[in-house]
Design an enzyme around this catalytic site. Structure first.
Site, mmCIF file in Angstrom:
data_model
loop_
_atom_site.group_PDB
_atom_site.id
_atom_site.type_symbol
_atom_site.label_atom_id
_atom_site.label_comp_id
_atom_site.label_asym_id
_atom_site.label_seq_id
_atom_site.Cartn_x
_atom_site.Cartn_y
_atom_site.Cartn_z
ATOM 1 N N SER A 157 -19.697 11.536 31.902
ATOM 2 C CA SER A 157 -19.336 10.285 32.567
ATOM 3 C C SER A 157 -20.472 9.866 33.480
ATOM 4 C CB SER A 157 -18.057 10.463 33.396
ATOM 5 O OG SER A 157 -17.812 9.319 34.195
ATOM 6 N N TYR A 170 -13.003 14.499 39.771
ATOM 7 C CA TYR A 170 -13.478 14.050 38.462
ATOM 8 C C TYR A 170 -15.005 14.065 38.416
ATOM 9 C CZ TYR A 170 -13.895 11.144 34.266
ATOM 10 O OH TYR A 170 -14.207 10.663 33.012
#
Length: 291
Positions: A157, A170
């Site tokens: 990501s 995250y």
């Protein structure tokens, strides 16, 4: 991409009759990629948590696969548990005899800040980071031993690179995936007779469940579809790219480059941590991006 890849050009592992294992395959980028590989004539092993979504995904991919249901298996798997990943490997090898592509894609979001949601932190890291570690540890030695072309794709990501404030858990998980995948690439290219390549998929804003998409919701104009990400992934692999950094409909590659450069220069220039979001550096960052 390092160079433009032809739509008809593919990574050598993505050939008819070979086998791909995709985790997090019940929806989103995982399912979109499975469909694209099925169109290539590949056999698919779809791994995700047990439930109707996994069953529906297997049915959808089987309708595309060259030999229908015989080319597709669905294996209920919690990637955070190494024994389940080992069972996944044993199942796919028993069914198809090899693995050409491993896509460690399973992930969850909504972790929390540095001192929030301790239990969710653990769960998120066990899925997003340990799930990838488990996949690499279990599958990589067997794939190398095949002495055939292959690929290991780990879904990262942009948040694991620029680490914006918000969901720190995250960010940490995806930063770990980046570091792990870089090491995997190094190890593979220094392993004698190894024909396996590694790739870090870095999606932009994508309309999937992990970004809050719900059935029936309209896709935001700024977002890419999962299908666009899957297509970009295959193009990047064909071009030999390791970092497959996807744009979206709001952020171009040039802007991503500036954001990443600024983040790294926080260290080089000894600025405050996450200075991009620091009020004293707001104007300087905006000017840097526009420059």
């Amino acid at each position: 991409m390092t160079q433009a890849a032809s739509q008809t050009s593919f990574h050598p592992a993505l050939t008819e009759g070979r086998v791909a294992v995709i985790t997090g395959a019940a929806g989103g980028i995982g399912l979109a990629t499975a469909k694209r590989l099925a169109e290539r004539g590949m056999k698919l092993c779809l791994a995700d948590l047990a439930g109707p979504a996994l069953d529906a995904a297997a049915d959808a991919v089987a309708r595309i696969a060259a030999k229908g249901e015989s080319d597709v298996i669905a294996v209920a798997t919690d990637v955070s548990k190494p024994e389940e990943v080992r069972r996944l490997k044993d199942t796919v090898y028993a069914a198809f005899g090899e693995v050409a592509v491993l896509m460690n894609n399973a992930a969850i979001g909504n972790g929390g800040g540095p001192w929030e949601n301790y239990d969710r932190w653990r769960q998120l890291l066990e899925v997003n980071l340990w799930g990838v570690i488990n996949g690499v540890q279990v599958f990589a030695p067997a794939m190398i031993a095949q002495r055939k072309s292959g690929a290991i794709i780990n879904t990262g990501s942009k948040q694991g690179i620029t680490t914006p404030p918000g969901d720190t858990a995250y960010n940490v998980s995806k930063a770990g995936v980046k570091v792990l995948t870089e090491a995997v690439a190094h190890q593979l290219r220094n392993t004698p007779d190894c024909q396996i390549t590694a790739h870090l998929l870095i999606p932009g804003y994508t309309f999937t469940g992990i970004t809050g998409a719900k059935p029936g919701d309209a896709k935001p104009d700024a977002a890419w579809t999962a299908e666009q990400v899957a297509n970009f992934l295959l193009q990047g692999m064909a071009a030999g790219d390791f970092y497959i950094l996807c744009p979206d409909n709001a952020v171009a590659r040039e802007t991503d480059n500036r954001r990443m450069q600024w983040a790294m220069e926080d260290i080089i220039k000894n600025r405050p941590a996450l200075s991009r979001w620091h009020p004293d550096y707001k104007d300087a960052f905006e000017a840097f991006v526009k420059r």
